[in-house]
Design a protein around this motif. Sequence first.
Motif, PDB file in Angstrom:
ATOM      1  N   ARG A   1       0.837  -1.210   0.000  1.00  0.00           N
ATOM      2  CA  ARG A   1       0.000   0.000   0.000  1.00  0.00           C
ATOM      3  C   ARG A   1       0.867   1.254   0.000  1.00  0.00           C
ATOM      4  NH1 ARG A   1      -4.487  -1.330   4.617  1.00  0.00           N
ATOM      5  NH2 ARG A   1      -5.494  -2.986   3.486  1.00  0.00           N
ATOM      6  N   GLN A   2       1.986   1.166   0.701  1.00  0.00           N
ATOM      7  CA  GLN A   2       2.826   2.340   0.868  1.00  0.00           C
ATOM      8  C   GLN A   2       3.851   2.480  -0.243  1.00  0.00           C
ATOM      9  OE1 GLN A   2       4.109   1.130   4.666  1.00  0.00           O
ATOM     10  NE2 GLN A   2       2.198   1.675   5.649  1.00  0.00           N
ATOM     11  N   ASP A   3       4.275   1.351  -0.845  1.00  0.00           N
ATOM     12  CA  ASP A   3       5.341   1.458  -1.837  1.00  0.00           C
ATOM     13  C   ASP A   3       4.840   1.369  -3.284  1.00  0.00           C
ATOM     14  OD1 ASP A   3       4.890  -1.241  -2.356  1.00  0.00           O
ATOM     15  OD2 ASP A   3       6.620  -1.921  -1.214  1.00  0.00           O
ATOM     16  N   GLY A   4       3.507   1.264  -3.459  1.00  0.00           N
ATOM     17  CA  GLY A   4       2.951   1.254  -4.804  1.00  0.00           C
ATOM     18  C   GLY A   4       3.169  -0.045  -5.552  1.00  0.00           C
ATOM     19  N   GLY A   5       3.551  -1.114  -4.875  1.00  0.00           N
ATOM     20  CA  GLY A   5       3.801  -2.409  -5.510  1.00  0.00           C
ATOM     21  C   GLY A   5       2.521  -3.149  -5.828  1.00  0.00           C
ATOM     22  N   THR A   6       2.613  -4.456  -5.867  1.00  0.00           N
ATOM     23  CA  THR A   6       1.473  -5.284  -6.243  1.00  0.00           C
ATOM     24  C   THR A   6       0.376  -5.234  -5.192  1.00  0.00           C
ATOM     25  OG1 THR A   6       2.493  -7.205  -5.215  1.00  0.00           O
ATOM     26  CG2 THR A   6       2.942  -6.862  -7.556  1.00  0.00           C
ATOM     27  N   SER A   7      -0.826  -5.575  -5.615  1.00  0.00           N
ATOM     28  CA  SER A   7      -1.988  -5.551  -4.738  1.00  0.00           C
ATOM     29  C   SER A   7      -1.894  -6.653  -3.684  1.00  0.00           C
ATOM     30  CB  SER A   7      -3.257  -5.758  -5.567  1.00  0.00           C
ATOM     31  OG  SER A   7      -4.366  -5.942  -4.716  1.00  0.00           O
ATOM     32  N   THR A   8      -2.361  -6.343  -2.490  1.00  0.00           N
ATOM     33  CA  THR A   8      -2.400  -7.332  -1.417  1.00  0.00           C
ATOM     34  C   THR A   8      -3.831  -7.781  -1.145  1.00  0.00           C
ATOM     35  OG1 THR A   8      -2.546  -5.605   0.274  1.00  0.00           O
ATOM     36  CG2 THR A   8      -0.332  -6.400  -0.298  1.00  0.00           C
ATOM     37  N   ALA A   9      -4.787  -7.369  -1.974  1.00  0.00           N
ATOM     38  CA  ALA A   9      -6.194  -7.713  -1.770  1.00  0.00           C
ATOM     39  C   ALA A   9      -6.358  -9.226  -1.680  1.00  0.00           C
ATOM     40  CB  ALA A   9      -7.042  -7.150  -2.898  1.00  0.00           C
ATOM     41  N   GLY A  10      -7.108  -9.665  -0.680  1.00  0.00           N
ATOM     42  CA  GLY A  10      -7.377 -11.081  -0.506  1.00  0.00           C
ATOM     43  C   GLY A  10      -6.306 -11.849   0.238  1.00  0.00           C
ATOM     44  N   GLN A  11      -5.196 -11.235   0.525  1.00  0.00           N
ATOM     45  CA  GLN A  11      -4.116 -11.904   1.258  1.00  0.00           C
ATOM     46  C   GLN A  11      -4.472 -12.008   2.727  1.00  0.00           C
ATOM     47  OE1 GLN A  11      -1.105 -13.092   0.191  1.00  0.00           O
ATOM     48  NE2 GLN A  11      -1.310 -12.483  -1.930  1.00  0.00           N
ATOM     49  N   ARG A  12      -4.004 -13.066   3.374  1.00  0.00           N
ATOM     50  CA  ARG A  12      -4.188 -13.223   4.819  1.00  0.00           C
ATOM     51  C   ARG A  12      -3.134 -14.167   5.354  1.00  0.00           C
ATOM     52  NH1 ARG A  12      -8.510 -14.231   2.148  1.00  0.00           N
ATOM     53  NH2 ARG A  12      -8.828 -16.316   1.408  1.00  0.00           N
ATOM     54  N   VAL A  13      -2.879 -14.021   6.635  1.00  0.00           N
ATOM     55  CA  VAL A  13      -1.902 -14.860   7.333  1.00  0.00           C
ATOM     56  C   VAL A  13      -2.590 -15.427   8.566  1.00  0.00           C
ATOM     57  CG1 VAL A  13       0.266 -14.848   8.611  1.00  0.00           C
ATOM     58  CG2 VAL A  13       0.063 -13.519   6.506  1.00  0.00           C
ATOM     59  N   THR A  14      -2.366 -16.709   8.817  1.00  0.00           N
ATOM     60  CA  THR A  14      -2.955 -17.374   9.973  1.00  0.00           C
ATOM     61  C   THR A  14      -1.836 -18.014  10.794  1.00  0.00           C
ATOM     62  OG1 THR A  14      -4.949 -17.862   8.707  1.00  0.00           O
ATOM     63  CG2 THR A  14      -4.596 -19.163  10.689  1.00  0.00           C
ATOM     64  N   PHE A  15      -1.935 -17.875  12.112  1.00  0.00           N
ATOM     65  CA  PHE A  15      -0.941 -18.466  13.005  1.00  0.00           C
ATOM     66  C   PHE A  15      -1.605 -18.795  14.336  1.00  0.00           C
ATOM     67  CE2 PHE A  15      -0.960 -13.984  13.785  1.00  0.00           C
ATOM     68  CZ  PHE A  15      -0.783 -13.843  15.150  1.00  0.00           C
TER      69      PHE A  15
END
Length: 111
Positions: free
Chosen positions: A72-86
């Motif tokens: 979001r901050q560096d203008g790179g690829t979209s992170t939409a739909g990403q998630r991390v579980t732990f």
Amino acid sequence: MSGSTEGGDEPFRNASPLHDARYDPDSNQGLIASILEAVAVLEERPVAALREDPLHESIDAEAVEILLFGSRQDGGTSTAGQRVTFAYRGYLIRIHSDGRILLFDADDTSA
């Protein structure tokens, strides 16, 4: 720690979260503080009481920040739909790229 994208929800399909919190990557509160606050609310304990079980032993918060919120901050690829579980303190904690933090019972067979 495991990461997943859309379609990787099979373990959570029938599970309802025990608690739903929100993280704002643009705020002054860090991801670790947001996660600990969510766990403390669920356990009805002060955040300081969680020090006996350090969160940094369960997750690399800096890596999660970069994976889910960095673009979001560096203008790179979209992170939409990403998630991390732990896992942490008997909970499965899922962090979504939209800032949602969901806590599930790790022992729930439907989770």
